[in-house]
Design an enzyme around this catalytic site. Sequence first.
Site, PDB file in Angstrom:
ATOM      1  N   SER A   1       0.822  -1.209   0.000  1.00 45.35           N
ATOM      2  CA  SER A   1       0.000   0.000   0.000  1.00 45.35           C
ATOM      3  C   SER A   1       0.855   1.258   0.000  1.00 45.35           C
ATOM      4  O   SER A   1       0.322   2.345  -0.151  1.00 45.35           O
ATOM      5  CB  SER A   1      -0.926  -0.008   1.204  1.00 45.35           C
TER       6      SER A   1
ATOM      7  N   ASN B   1      -3.466   6.337  -1.488  1.00 46.96           N
ATOM      8  CA  ASN B   1      -3.149   6.347  -0.053  1.00 46.96           C
ATOM      9  C   ASN B   1      -2.450   7.633   0.386  1.00 46.96           C
ATOM     10  O   ASN B   1      -2.565   8.032   1.543  1.00 46.96           O
ATOM     11  CB  ASN B   1      -2.311   5.120   0.322  1.00 46.96           C
TER      12      ASN B   1
ATOM     13  N   HIS C   1      -1.481  -2.255  -6.902  1.00 48.78           N
ATOM     14  CA  HIS C   1      -2.158  -1.886  -5.657  1.00 48.78           C
ATOM     15  C   HIS C   1      -3.676  -1.931  -5.827  1.00 48.78           C
ATOM     16  O   HIS C   1      -4.260  -1.118  -6.540  1.00 48.78           O
ATOM     17  CB  HIS C   1      -1.694  -0.483  -5.222  1.00 48.78           C
TER      18      HIS C   1
ATOM     19  N   GLU D   1      -3.705   0.604  -8.945  1.00 46.31           N
ATOM     20  CA  GLU D   1      -2.552   1.451  -9.257  1.00 46.31           C
ATOM     21  C   GLU D   1      -1.403   0.528  -9.658  1.00 46.31           C
ATOM     22  O   GLU D   1      -1.121  -0.448  -8.958  1.00 46.31           O
ATOM     23  CB  GLU D   1      -2.144   2.270  -8.033  1.00 46.31           C
TER      24      GLU D   1
HETATM   25  N1  3HC Z   1     -16.742  -8.230  -0.882  1.00 40.32           N
HETATM   26  C1  3HC Z   1     -17.500  -8.319  -1.979  1.00 40.32           C
HETATM   27  N2  3HC Z   1     -18.527  -7.466  -2.261  1.00 40.32           N
HETATM   28  C2  3HC Z   1     -18.800  -6.520  -1.348  1.00 40.32           C
HETATM   29  C3  3HC Z   1     -18.057  -6.376  -0.170  1.00 40.32           C
HETATM   30  C4  3HC Z   1     -16.999  -7.298   0.055  1.00 40.32           C
HETATM   31  N3  3HC Z   1     -16.238  -7.234   1.162  1.00 40.32           N
HETATM   32  N4  3HC Z   1     -18.570  -5.328   0.536  1.00 40.32           N
HETATM   33  C5  3HC Z   1     -19.583  -4.843  -0.177  1.00 40.32           C
HETATM   34  N5  3HC Z   1     -19.730  -5.552  -1.313  1.00 40.32           N
HETATM   35  C6  3HC Z   1     -20.709  -5.343  -2.382  1.00 40.32           C
HETATM   36  C7  3HC Z   1     -22.113  -5.658  -1.912  1.00 40.32           C
HETATM   37  O1  3HC Z   1     -22.392  -7.038  -2.081  1.00 40.32           O
HETATM   38  C8  3HC Z   1     -22.963  -4.784  -2.809  1.00 40.32           C
HETATM   39  O2  3HC Z   1     -23.090  -5.401  -4.089  1.00 40.32           O
HETATM   40  P1  3HC Z   1     -24.424  -5.172  -4.989  1.00 40.32           P
HETATM   41  O3  3HC Z   1     -24.491  -3.719  -5.277  1.00 40.32           O
HETATM   42  O4  3HC Z   1     -24.163  -6.011  -6.192  1.00 40.32           O
HETATM   43  O5  3HC Z   1     -25.552  -5.661  -4.133  1.00 40.32           O
HETATM   44  C9  3HC Z   1     -22.099  -3.536  -3.009  1.00 40.32           C
HETATM   45  O6  3HC Z   1     -20.742  -3.940  -2.702  1.00 40.32           O
HETATM   46  C10 3HC Z   1     -22.497  -2.415  -2.094  1.00 40.32           C
HETATM   47  O7  3HC Z   1     -22.428  -2.897  -0.752  1.00 40.32           O
HETATM   48  P2  3HC Z   1     -23.468  -2.550   0.405  1.00 40.32           P
HETATM   49  O8  3HC Z   1     -24.816  -2.285  -0.214  1.00 40.32           O
HETATM   50  O9  3HC Z   1     -23.367  -3.600   1.455  1.00 40.32           O
HETATM   51  O10 3HC Z   1     -22.927  -1.257   1.115  1.00 40.32           O
HETATM   52  P3  3HC Z   1     -22.488   0.127   0.514  1.00 40.32           P
HETATM   53  O11 3HC Z   1     -23.329   0.572  -0.616  1.00 40.32           O
HETATM   54  O12 3HC Z   1     -22.372   0.984   1.715  1.00 40.32           O
HETATM   55  O13 3HC Z   1     -21.028  -0.133  -0.050  1.00 40.32           O
HETATM   56  C11 3HC Z   1     -18.687  -0.156   0.188  1.00 40.32           C
HETATM   57  C12 3HC Z   1     -20.020  -0.691   0.719  1.00 40.32           C
HETATM   58  C13 3HC Z   1     -18.479  -0.636  -1.240  1.00 40.32           C
HETATM   59  C14 3HC Z   1     -17.597  -0.724   1.093  1.00 40.32           C
HETATM   60  C15 3HC Z   1     -18.747   1.415   0.231  1.00 40.32           C
HETATM   61  O14 3HC Z   1     -19.087   1.841   1.520  1.00 40.32           O
HETATM   62  C16 3HC Z   1     -17.439   2.047  -0.175  1.00 40.32           C
HETATM   63  O15 3HC Z   1     -17.138   2.210  -1.344  1.00 40.32           O
HETATM   64  N6  3HC Z   1     -16.626   2.473   0.835  1.00 40.32           N
HETATM   65  C17 3HC Z   1     -15.310   3.058   0.604  1.00 40.32           C
HETATM   66  C18 3HC Z   1     -14.324   1.959   0.347  1.00 40.32           C
HETATM   67  C19 3HC Z   1     -12.948   2.501   0.120  1.00 40.32           C
HETATM   68  O16 3HC Z   1     -12.670   3.690   0.137  1.00 40.32           O
HETATM   69  N7  3HC Z   1     -12.023   1.581  -0.118  1.00 40.32           N
HETATM   70  C20 3HC Z   1     -10.627   1.915  -0.320  1.00 40.32           C
HETATM   71  C21 3HC Z   1      -9.880   1.729   0.957  1.00 40.32           C
HETATM   72  S1  3HC Z   1      -8.179   2.151   0.762  1.00 40.32           S
HETATM   73  C22 3HC Z   1      -7.459   0.700   0.321  1.00 40.32           C
HETATM   74  O17 3HC Z   1      -8.071  -0.349   0.242  1.00 40.32           O
HETATM   75  C23 3HC Z   1      -6.010   0.771   0.044  1.00 40.32           C
HETATM   76  C24 3HC Z   1      -5.193   0.056   1.073  1.00 40.32           C
HETATM   77  O18 3HC Z   1      -3.841   0.065   0.620  1.00 40.32           O
HETATM   78  C25 3HC Z   1      -5.246   0.692   2.438  1.00 40.32           C
END
Ligand code: 3HC
Length: 282
Positions: free
Chosen positions: A118, A189, A139, A151
């Site tokens: 990351s 990040n 990434h 990325e």
């Molecule tokens: N695995 C698979 N699918 C998932 C999932 C998971 N862990 N979590 C959610 N989903 C799917 C759901 O099944 C749903 O699918 P559908 O639309 O086909 O029914 C869809 O995603 C939306 O989920 P929910 O309805 O349960 O909930 P939300 O609409 O609130 O979405 C979220 C959840 C996608 C996590 C949203 O809140 C989001 O985009 N959050 C921000 C995530 C983010 O910023 N991630 C980046 C983090 S930084 C990183 O990873 C880098 C690292 O280096 C630190």
Amino acid sequence: MIKKVGVVGAGTMGAGIAQVTAEAGYEVILIDLEDKFVNRGMENILKNWSKAIKKGTLTAKEVDQIKVRLTGTTNYDNLNDCQLVIEAVVEKMSIKKELFAKLDDICPAETLFASNTSALSITELAAATKRPNQVIGVHFFNPVPVMKLVELIPGAETTAETVTAMKEYCSAIGKEAIVVKESPGFIVNRLLIPYINEAAIIYDQGVASPAEIDQAMKLGANMPMGPLALADLIGIDVCLMIMEYFFDEMADSKYRPALAFKQKVRAGHLGRKTGKGFFDYN
Ligand code: 3HC
């Protein structure tokens, strides 16, 4: 031509990478140090596929065909016929370097090595191998099956051929690849973790509660989730590690980690994975 992909590390990110790679038609080996880690990763993937069948995005027959392509194992020798190995192990330079040196002995000379780090330096990781031209950062974002971006980070010696092969792989798994010059935290990040850190500093200062901070960013800036819930999703230990890396690497006080990160990590409250972080998941 990439046909078989090894994914080292069966945690949240590794399992997600293995899942989307198998779905795209590649043969996948998911590997970890102990059976219990491999089994947990495989169970999470199977759960996602069961949900996909219920939602109708995949048929049971399609899942059966995909499953055949995915093998979980603890035997690193199974990586010896992979054209690409992606590591998603713990964010420690020494552990990743040791792993790459080991992979260098196991895998054929043409195998590409990618790191899902990351923030860490790809050039430094690549230097642990005899093939730094074939090492690249790839990434992914959590949750991997949902987030569209990857990325790609070439190190100092990564060739254009390696970048092209990885762009093709990203496109095949349905992701949008952006090539980023090597620098701490790349693009996402570098922007996202200091934002989350600032939310934790606001919490440290008693400006508002975690729920209020998150609600403010959801309603006031249209974020899909608040910064502290996101810290819990990413892992507070991972957020702390990235901030500490920024602080050391850029020698700039603006990257000082929030006290709340340190306290929560010391208490073992790492976020969703331990059931408690800024919020309680039990
Ligand atoms: N695995 C698979 N699918 C998932 C999932 C998971 N862990 N979590 C959610 N989903 C799917 C759901 O099944 C749903 O699918 P559908 O639309 O086909 O029914 C869809 O995603 C939306 O989920 P929910 O309805 O349960 O909930 P939300 O609409 O609130 O979405 C979220 C959840 C996608 C996590 C949203 O809140 C989001 O985009 N959050 C921000 C995530 C983010 O910023 N991630 C980046 C983090 S930084 C990183 O990873 C880098 C690292 O280096 C630190």
